[in-house]
Write a protein that holds these residues in place. Structure first.
Motif, PDB file in Angstrom:
ATOM      1  N   ALA A   7       0.829  -1.206   0.000  1.00 30.03           N
ATOM      2  CA  ALA A   7       0.000   0.000   0.000  1.00 30.03           C
ATOM      3  C   ALA A   7       0.862   1.254   0.000  1.00 30.03           C
ATOM      4  O   ALA A   7       1.829   1.353   0.757  1.00 30.03           O
ATOM      5  N   GLU A  11      -2.955   5.368  -0.414  1.00 26.55           N
ATOM      6  CA  GLU A  11      -3.953   4.311  -0.194  1.00 26.55           C
ATOM      7  C   GLU A  11      -4.214   4.104   1.293  1.00 26.55           C
ATOM      8  O   GLU A  11      -5.346   3.817   1.704  1.00 26.55           O
ATOM      9  N   ARG A  12      -3.194   4.266   2.112  1.00 27.64           N
ATOM     10  CA  ARG A  12      -3.384   4.117   3.555  1.00 27.64           C
ATOM     11  C   ARG A  12      -4.213   5.269   4.122  1.00 27.64           C
ATOM     12  O   ARG A  12      -5.036   5.092   5.026  1.00 27.64           O
ATOM     13  N   GLY A  15      -7.736   4.462   3.389  1.00 26.27           N
ATOM     14  CA  GLY A  15      -8.233   3.475   4.345  1.00 26.27           C
ATOM     15  C   GLY A  15      -8.638   4.111   5.663  1.00 26.27           C
ATOM     16  O   GLY A  15      -9.679   3.775   6.240  1.00 26.27           O
ATOM     17  N   ALA A  49      -5.850  -0.899   4.532  1.00 28.20           N
ATOM     18  CA  ALA A  49      -5.027  -0.794   3.327  1.00 28.20           C
ATOM     19  C   ALA A  49      -4.149  -2.017   3.105  1.00 28.20           C
ATOM     20  O   ALA A  49      -2.968  -1.903   2.784  1.00 28.20           O
ATOM     21  N   PRO A  52      -6.139  -2.884  -2.301  1.00 29.04           N
ATOM     22  CA  PRO A  52      -6.575  -1.609  -2.864  1.00 29.04           C
ATOM     23  C   PRO A  52      -8.077  -1.420  -2.658  1.00 29.04           C
ATOM     24  O   PRO A  52      -8.844  -2.388  -2.660  1.00 29.04           O
ATOM     25  N   SER A  53      -8.502  -0.187  -2.460  1.00 28.54           N
ATOM     26  CA  SER A  53      -9.922   0.132  -2.336  1.00 28.54           C
ATOM     27  C   SER A  53     -10.435   0.589  -3.693  1.00 28.54           C
ATOM     28  O   SER A  53     -10.012   1.637  -4.206  1.00 28.54           O
ATOM     29  N   ALA A  79      -8.815   7.581  -4.936  1.00 28.50           N
ATOM     30  CA  ALA A  79      -8.686   6.148  -5.198  1.00 28.50           C
ATOM     31  C   ALA A  79      -8.431   5.890  -6.683  1.00 28.50           C
ATOM     32  O   ALA A  79      -7.645   5.008  -7.046  1.00 28.50           O
ATOM     33  N   HIS A 228       2.893  -2.994   4.241  1.00 27.04           N
ATOM     34  CA  HIS A 228       3.293  -1.594   4.380  1.00 27.04           C
ATOM     35  C   HIS A 228       4.817  -1.478   4.408  1.00 27.04           C
ATOM     36  O   HIS A 228       5.464  -1.819   5.392  1.00 27.04           O
TER      37      HIS A 228
END
Length: 291
Positions: A7, A11-12, A15, A49, A52-53, A79, A228
């Protein structure tokens, strides 16, 4: 989910936003998942995360949580950008400010390695020292420094507190930031925090000569999740940025280890800090001036 997924900080941040929406509505993972048609596991992986969202999933959460349209649309755009950046292996975070996000990473990290060149590390700074260092004309940076300091302070009482390893050159100790009284208070505070078992402070002495990463301060953060990667944080008065390329963060790690080898050990460093604090006392400065 790709087997080698890592991530990005963008992206984090997405989240954390999704988790924030759910927490604001006081919903459990199971309750929220049931409403939107996701499993608790899927929702958890999105919030943490570890996958992926997808923009469409964020849109669904925004609708179910009754988030204001402009707010969820902004997160969807982020996103989409993250998705495109991942596909092209190119990451420039749209509408994402690492300086504003840094305190969040301090909350999440397990290890923080910081090398400074001119000032006491941000998380150890007293408010008066920060204000003097910022020349009182940058309230935004001052506030963000306070957020990072508060994030670290909050971690001190954790069962597994954030481990901090700090290295800086001896010149930092003799820089009269805010005058003798402010400087002395800051150095005494540095001695105090150094006594915490999760904190290590080392000073590179004048006599060491040139040293690795000279003139290039950085902070390297490590995290508990496999997904991470380490993140290097760089900041100037113009901008802040995250470095997430593993090859580059590995260079930071190697330089930091080299700095630790070159610096005085913890006990010797504390002795030097105490000496500087004593000489920063206004009374001692006056006596030196008299001679």
């Amino acid at each position: 989910m790709p087997k080698d997924f890592r991530a990005t900080t963008l992206e984090r941040a997405i989240g954390r936003q999704l988790a924030g929406w759910r927490n604001e509505r006081e919903l459990s993972l199971a309750e929220a998942g049931q409403r939107v048609g996701f499993s608790s596991a899927k929702l958890s992986t999105m919030e943490n995360a570890v996958q992926p969202s997808a923009p469409v999933d964020i849109m669904a959460l925004g609708y179910v949580y009754k988030v204001p349209t402009a707010e969820w649309q902004a997160v969807v755009l982020r996103a989409q950008h993250a998705e495109q950046a991942r596909a092209s292996a190119f990451h420039i975070a749209m509408n994402f400010d690492p300086a504003a996000d840094f305190a969040e990473l301090v909350f999440e990290a397990t290890l923080l390695r910081v090398f400074t060149t001119d000032l006491v590390p941000t998380i150890f700074q007293l408010p008066g020292y920060t204000t003097a260092a910022m020349q009182t004309d940058n309230p935004v940076r001052t506030a963000r420094t306070a957020m990072a300091r508060e994030a670290w302070t909050a971690r001190l009482g954790d069962k597994d507190p954030l481990t901090v390893q700090a290295v800086f050159p001896e010149a930092v100790l003799w820089q009269m930031v805010g005058g003798p009284r402010v400087t002395k208070a800051q150095l005494l505070h540095l001695i105090e925090v150094s006594e915490h078992p999760a904190v290590t402070v080392q000073v590179v002495p004048h006599g060491a000569g040139a040293y690795p990463a000279m003139g290039s301060p950085f902070t390297l953060l490590s995290f508990p999740h496999r997904q991470h990667n380490d993140v290097a944080y760089l900041e100037t008065f113009l901008k802040s940025e995250y470095i997430e390329d593993p090859a580059l963060t590995e260079q930071c790690r190697r330089r930091f280890e080299a700095l630790q080898q070159l610096a005085l050990d913890s006990d010797e460093s504390l002795e030097l800090i105490a000496e500087a604090a004593s000489l920063a006392d206004p009374a001692n400065l006056a006596a030196i001036g008299a001679h």
